[in-house]
Design a protein around this motif. Structure first.
Motif, mmCIF file in Angstrom:
data_model
loop_
_atom_site.group_PDB
_atom_site.id
_atom_site.type_symbol
_atom_site.label_atom_id
_atom_site.label_comp_id
_atom_site.label_asym_id
_atom_site.label_seq_id
_atom_site.Cartn_x
_atom_site.Cartn_y
_atom_site.Cartn_z
ATOM 1 N N THR A 83 142.900 -44.496 52.673
ATOM 2 C CA THR A 83 142.202 -43.361 52.073
ATOM 3 C C THR A 83 143.143 -42.173 51.918
ATOM 4 O O THR A 83 144.138 -42.057 52.616
ATOM 5 C CB THR A 83 141.011 -42.926 52.950
ATOM 6 N N TYR A 85 142.348 -37.965 51.204
ATOM 7 C CA TYR A 85 141.359 -36.953 50.892
ATOM 8 C C TYR A 85 141.966 -35.683 50.314
ATOM 9 O O TYR A 85 141.335 -34.989 49.548
ATOM 10 C CB TYR A 85 140.573 -36.578 52.152
ATOM 11 N N ASN A 86 143.168 -35.356 50.708
ATOM 12 C CA ASN A 86 143.762 -34.082 50.312
ATOM 13 C C ASN A 86 144.919 -34.280 49.343
ATOM 14 O O ASN A 86 145.540 -35.333 49.303
ATOM 15 C CB ASN A 86 144.248 -33.322 51.550
ATOM 16 N N ASN A 91 144.869 -37.641 55.098
ATOM 17 C CA ASN A 91 143.575 -38.314 54.912
ATOM 18 C C ASN A 91 142.583 -38.027 56.033
ATOM 19 O O ASN A 91 141.684 -38.806 56.288
ATOM 20 C CB ASN A 91 143.766 -39.824 54.735
ATOM 21 N N ASP A 93 139.390 -36.457 57.395
ATOM 22 C CA ASP A 93 138.113 -35.888 56.963
ATOM 23 C C ASP A 93 137.531 -35.166 58.173
ATOM 24 O O ASP A 93 137.063 -35.795 59.122
ATOM 25 C CB ASP A 93 137.193 -37.002 56.486
ATOM 26 N N ASP A 95 134.851 -33.497 58.753
ATOM 27 C CA ASP A 95 133.438 -33.754 59.060
ATOM 28 C C ASP A 95 133.274 -35.075 59.801
ATOM 29 O O ASP A 95 132.516 -35.162 60.776
ATOM 30 C CB ASP A 95 132.600 -33.753 57.782
ATOM 31 N N LYS A 96 133.972 -36.097 59.350
ATOM 32 C CA LYS A 96 133.908 -37.395 60.032
ATOM 33 C C LYS A 96 134.482 -37.296 61.439
ATOM 34 O O LYS A 96 133.931 -37.839 62.387
ATOM 35 C CB LYS A 96 134.663 -38.453 59.230
#
Length: 130
Positions: A83, A85-86, A91, A93, A95-96
């Protein structure tokens, strides 16, 4: 001679896992803005599947009982590579990670309560039931 059988050992294994997972999540959170940092996970499920595929052995009193063997000696920490994300290659996250941290803290507290219960039982026995 063990006062608790293997229950303290099992709780200790759980505490070891929860402690490693907490450190791993904390490292992920600390590196949320680090460029090209890849989030890490503690792989308990994979370790469990590897160990169960080897087969269990145990003392059984009935042929229908499940075989259980010795515990594994560590939990592998792997890097999440699948993954991103940025824009900087990171990667994590947040929140996760925060959700995983809260779940892990609840798990850890449950194990601590369990071990405290074992010690309280021992204290009661030493005091003669008072």
């Amino acid at each position: 001679m063990s006062f608790f059988g293997q229950s303290i050992d099992k709780v200790q294994n759980g505490l070891d896992y929860a402690s490693l997972k907490n450190r791993t999540i904390s490292n992920n959170i600390a590196n949320v803005d680090t460029a090209n940092y890849k989030a890490k996970d503690v792989q308990f499920k994979q370790l469990l599947e590897n160990e169960t595929s080897k087969g269990f052995t145990s003392k059984r009193t009935d042929p229908r009982h499940i075989h259980f063997g010795q515990r594994a000696t560590g939990f592998p920490v792997t890097v999440r590579q699948d993954t991103q994300y940025n824009h900087n290659g990171n990667n994590v996250d947040i929140d996760k990670e925060m959700s995983d941290l809260a779940t892990n803290q609840i798990y850890y507290q449950a194990l601590v309560e369990r071990i405290n219960g074992q010690f309280n039982n021992l204290q009661t026995v030493i005091r003669g039931g008072r």
